[in-house]
Design a protein around this motif. Structure first.
Motif, PDB file in Angstrom:
ATOM      1  N   LEU A   1      -3.277  -4.168  -8.172  1.00 18.07           N
ATOM      2  CA  LEU A   1      -2.292  -4.163  -7.090  1.00 18.07           C
ATOM      3  C   LEU A   1      -2.919  -3.688  -5.776  1.00 18.07           C
ATOM      4  O   LEU A   1      -2.596  -4.214  -4.702  1.00 18.07           O
ATOM      5  CB  LEU A   1      -1.102  -3.275  -7.454  1.00 18.07           C
ATOM      6  CG  LEU A   1      -0.197  -3.794  -8.577  1.00 18.07           C
ATOM      7  CD1 LEU A   1       0.902  -2.790  -8.877  1.00 18.07           C
ATOM      8  CD2 LEU A   1       0.412  -5.128  -8.190  1.00 18.07           C
ATOM      9  N   GLN A   2      -3.812  -2.706  -5.858  1.00 14.65           N
ATOM     10  CA  GLN A   2      -4.512  -2.230  -4.657  1.00 14.65           C
ATOM     11  C   GLN A   2      -5.360  -3.361  -4.062  1.00 14.65           C
ATOM     12  O   GLN A   2      -5.406  -3.534  -2.845  1.00 14.65           O
ATOM     13  CB  GLN A   2      -5.429  -1.045  -5.003  1.00 14.65           C
ATOM     14  CG  GLN A   2      -4.741   0.282  -5.053  1.00 14.65           C
ATOM     15  CD  GLN A   2      -4.391   0.797  -3.680  1.00 14.65           C
ATOM     16  OE1 GLN A   2      -3.549   0.228  -3.000  1.00 14.65           O
ATOM     17  NE2 GLN A   2      -5.032   1.863  -3.273  1.00 14.65           N
TER      18      GLN A   2
ATOM     19  N   LEU B   1       2.524   1.698  -3.454  1.00 15.38           N
ATOM     20  CA  LEU B   1       1.526   2.133  -4.439  1.00 15.38           C
ATOM     21  C   LEU B   1       1.129   3.597  -4.241  1.00 15.38           C
ATOM     22  O   LEU B   1       0.917   4.324  -5.214  1.00 15.38           O
ATOM     23  CB  LEU B   1       0.284   1.249  -4.367  1.00 15.38           C
ATOM     24  CG  LEU B   1       0.428  -0.131  -5.001  1.00 15.38           C
ATOM     25  CD1 LEU B   1      -0.818  -0.960  -4.722  1.00 15.38           C
ATOM     26  CD2 LEU B   1       0.668  -0.013  -6.483  1.00 15.38           C
TER      27      LEU B   1
ATOM     28  N   TYR C   1      -4.096  -1.782 -13.855  1.00 16.39           N
ATOM     29  CA  TYR C   1      -2.988  -2.451 -13.159  1.00 16.39           C
ATOM     30  C   TYR C   1      -2.916  -1.955 -11.711  1.00 16.39           C
ATOM     31  O   TYR C   1      -2.731  -2.737 -10.779  1.00 16.39           O
ATOM     32  CB  TYR C   1      -1.675  -2.175 -13.905  1.00 16.39           C
ATOM     33  CG  TYR C   1      -0.476  -2.860 -13.301  1.00 16.39           C
ATOM     34  CD1 TYR C   1      -0.384  -4.239 -13.285  1.00 16.39           C
ATOM     35  CD2 TYR C   1       0.567  -2.108 -12.755  1.00 16.39           C
ATOM     36  CE1 TYR C   1       0.714  -4.868 -12.734  1.00 16.39           C
ATOM     37  CE2 TYR C   1       1.666  -2.731 -12.198  1.00 16.39           C
ATOM     38  CZ  TYR C   1       1.743  -4.112 -12.189  1.00 16.39           C
ATOM     39  OH  TYR C   1       2.823  -4.729 -11.629  1.00 16.39           O
ATOM     40  N   TYR C   2      -3.088  -0.674 -11.520  1.00 15.46           N
ATOM     41  CA  TYR C   2      -3.063  -0.070 -10.183  1.00 15.46           C
ATOM     42  C   TYR C   2      -4.184  -0.639  -9.305  1.00 15.46           C
ATOM     43  O   TYR C   2      -3.969  -0.973  -8.147  1.00 15.46           O
ATOM     44  CB  TYR C   2      -3.197   1.455 -10.301  1.00 15.46           C
ATOM     45  CG  TYR C   2      -3.257   2.171  -8.984  1.00 15.46           C
ATOM     46  CD1 TYR C   2      -2.104   2.414  -8.252  1.00 15.46           C
ATOM     47  CD2 TYR C   2      -4.480   2.605  -8.467  1.00 15.46           C
ATOM     48  CE1 TYR C   2      -2.160   3.076  -7.047  1.00 15.46           C
ATOM     49  CE2 TYR C   2      -4.544   3.261  -7.252  1.00 15.46           C
ATOM     50  CZ  TYR C   2      -3.377   3.494  -6.545  1.00 15.46           C
ATOM     51  OH  TYR C   2      -3.432   4.154  -5.348  1.00 15.46           O
ATOM     52  N   ARG C   3      -5.367  -0.758  -9.872  1.00 13.15           N
ATOM     53  CA  ARG C   3      -6.487  -1.315  -9.113  1.00 13.15           C
ATOM     54  C   ARG C   3      -6.239  -2.771  -8.718  1.00 13.15           C
ATOM     55  O   ARG C   3      -6.589  -3.202  -7.627  1.00 13.15           O
ATOM     56  CB  ARG C   3      -7.779  -1.210  -9.909  1.00 13.15           C
ATOM     57  CG  ARG C   3      -8.468   0.133  -9.711  1.00 13.15           C
ATOM     58  CD  ARG C   3      -9.831   0.072 -10.303  1.00 13.15           C
ATOM     59  NE  ARG C   3      -9.686   0.330 -11.728  1.00 13.15           N
ATOM     60  CZ  ARG C   3     -10.550   1.015 -12.448  1.00 13.15           C
ATOM     61  NH1 ARG C   3     -11.652   1.450 -11.904  1.00 13.15           N
ATOM     62  NH2 ARG C   3     -10.337   1.232 -13.721  1.00 13.15           N
TER      63      ARG C   3
ATOM     64  N   LYS D   1       0.829  -1.206   0.000  1.00 12.57           N
ATOM     65  CA  LYS D   1       0.000   0.000   0.000  1.00 12.57           C
ATOM     66  C   LYS D   1       0.866   1.260   0.000  1.00 12.57           C
ATOM     67  O   LYS D   1       0.567   2.227  -0.710  1.00 12.57           O
ATOM     68  CB  LYS D   1      -0.914   0.019   1.234  1.00 12.57           C
ATOM     69  CG  LYS D   1      -1.996  -1.009   1.245  1.00 12.57           C
ATOM     70  CD  LYS D   1      -3.085  -0.687   0.293  1.00 12.57           C
ATOM     71  CE  LYS D   1      -4.185   0.053   1.002  1.00 12.57           C
ATOM     72  NZ  LYS D   1      -5.349   0.218   0.119  1.00 12.57           N
TER      73      LYS D   1
ATOM     74  N   GLU E   1      -1.542   3.765 -15.323  1.00  9.45           N
ATOM     75  CA  GLU E   1      -2.178   2.481 -15.641  1.00  9.45           C
ATOM     76  C   GLU E   1      -3.221   2.166 -14.566  1.00  9.45           C
ATOM     77  O   GLU E   1      -2.916   1.531 -13.561  1.00  9.45           O
ATOM     78  CB  GLU E   1      -1.121   1.382 -15.692  1.00  9.45           C
ATOM     79  CG  GLU E   1      -0.092   1.594 -16.783  1.00  9.45           C
ATOM     80  CD  GLU E   1       0.943   0.488 -16.786  1.00  9.45           C
ATOM     81  OE1 GLU E   1       0.605  -0.646 -16.417  1.00  9.45           O
ATOM     82  OE2 GLU E   1       2.082   0.770 -17.154  1.00  9.45           O
ATOM     83  N   LYS E   2      -4.428   2.587 -14.802  1.00  7.06           N
ATOM     84  CA  LYS E   2      -5.468   2.483 -13.784  1.00  7.06           C
ATOM     85  C   LYS E   2      -5.859   1.039 -13.472  1.00  7.06           C
ATOM     86  O   LYS E   2      -6.039   0.671 -12.313  1.00  7.06           O
ATOM     87  CB  LYS E   2      -6.701   3.280 -14.209  1.00  7.06           C
ATOM     88  CG  LYS E   2      -6.490   4.756 -14.161  1.00  7.06           C
ATOM     89  CD  LYS E   2      -7.749   5.498 -14.490  1.00  7.06           C
ATOM     90  CE  LYS E   2      -7.441   6.996 -14.454  1.00  7.06           C
ATOM     91  NZ  LYS E   2      -8.620   7.784 -14.737  1.00  7.06           N
TER      92      LYS E   2
ATOM     93  N   SER F   1       3.950   5.795  -5.632  1.00  5.01           N
ATOM     94  CA  SER F   1       4.220   5.722  -7.070  1.00  5.01           C
ATOM     95  C   SER F   1       3.181   6.533  -7.853  1.00  5.01           C
ATOM     96  O   SER F   1       2.104   6.838  -7.365  1.00  5.01           O
ATOM     97  CB  SER F   1       4.217   4.270  -7.549  1.00  5.01           C
ATOM     98  OG  SER F   1       2.900   3.777  -7.563  1.00  5.01           O
TER      99      SER F   1
ATOM    100  N   LEU G   1       1.669   5.413 -10.427  1.00  4.47           N
ATOM    101  CA  LEU G   1       1.031   4.385 -11.236  1.00  4.47           C
ATOM    102  C   LEU G   1      -0.469   4.627 -11.409  1.00  4.47           C
ATOM    103  O   LEU G   1      -1.046   4.210 -12.405  1.00  4.47           O
ATOM    104  CB  LEU G   1       1.261   3.019 -10.570  1.00  4.47           C
ATOM    105  CG  LEU G   1       1.332   1.802 -11.457  1.00  4.47           C
ATOM    106  CD1 LEU G   1       2.471   1.964 -12.448  1.00  4.47           C
ATOM    107  CD2 LEU G   1       1.544   0.570 -10.623  1.00  4.47           C
ATOM    108  N   LYS G   2      -1.073   5.341 -10.476  1.00  2.00           N
ATOM    109  CA  LYS G   2      -2.518   5.549 -10.517  1.00  2.00           C
ATOM    110  C   LYS G   2      -2.943   6.343 -11.753  1.00  2.00           C
ATOM    111  O   LYS G   2      -3.970   6.050 -12.362  1.00  2.00           O
ATOM    112  CB  LYS G   2      -2.965   6.280  -9.252  1.00  2.00           C
ATOM    113  CG  LYS G   2      -4.453   6.432  -9.139  1.00  2.00           C
ATOM    114  CD  LYS G   2      -4.823   7.053  -7.818  1.00  2.00           C
ATOM    115  CE  LYS G   2      -6.324   7.137  -7.674  1.00  2.00           C
ATOM    116  NZ  LYS G   2      -6.721   7.712  -6.406  1.00  2.00           N
TER     117      LYS G   2
END
Length: 153
Positions: free
Chosen positions: A92-93, A76, A88-90, A73, A85-86, A79, A81-82
């Motif tokens: 990982l979240q 993320l 991919y970010y979601r 967390k 690449e939405k 970074s 990243l949000k």
């Protein structure tokens, strides 16, 4: 030939049934043996040693997974990243959230077990039992015959 096989298998089955019946009666005799207070103290010590090892495993696993989720967390959040690449970010979240939930559940269960099988509870149980009091119900249910025969290692 078939009659010979039938006779042999019937004899083998009768032998197995007889041996099992004898083993069962021996086990029943062992469970009927009365143990003195020293045997019970040793069995409780063995039970607490086994359960405290398992409790440490639950706590270590839970805290490890929980720490992993916290690190994910934090990384993320730091970074960018949000924005990039939405999807991919979601994903990982979601993994980080799952780690937090699973780690919290495992650590919580470890804490519950620590309250029942921790060193302070062991000392309390031993003091009460040494003074002539009964064992708590949750302990007496878990004592098995093998704990009375084995010395704690």
């Amino acid at each position: 030939m078939p009659r010979y096989i039938l006779l042999l298998s019937t004899g083998l089955l009768a032998t197995i049934i007889t041996a099992r019946a004898q083993t069962t009666s021996i086990r029943n005799d062992l469970s009927a043996i009365r143990y003195d207070r020293a045997d019970t103290l040793r069995a409780v010590q063995h039970l607490f040693m086994q359960r405290s090892k398992a409790t440490r495993d639950w706590l270590e696993t839970g805290v490890g997974i929980l720490a992993s989720g916290v690190v994910k967390k934090t990384v993320l959040a730091a970074s960018g990243l949000k924005r990039e690449e939405k999807e991919y970010y979601r994903g990982l979240q979601q993994e980080a959230n799952e780690d937090l939930v699973v780690g919290s559940l495992l650590a919580g269960y470890g804490i519950f077990r620590l309250s029942r099988f921790g060193p302070q509870q062991y000392q309390r149980v031993m003091d009460v039992y040494a003074q002539g009091g009964p064992l708590p119900q949750y302990l007496s249910r878990r004592l098995k015959t093998k704990f009375f025969r084995l010395l704690p290692s």
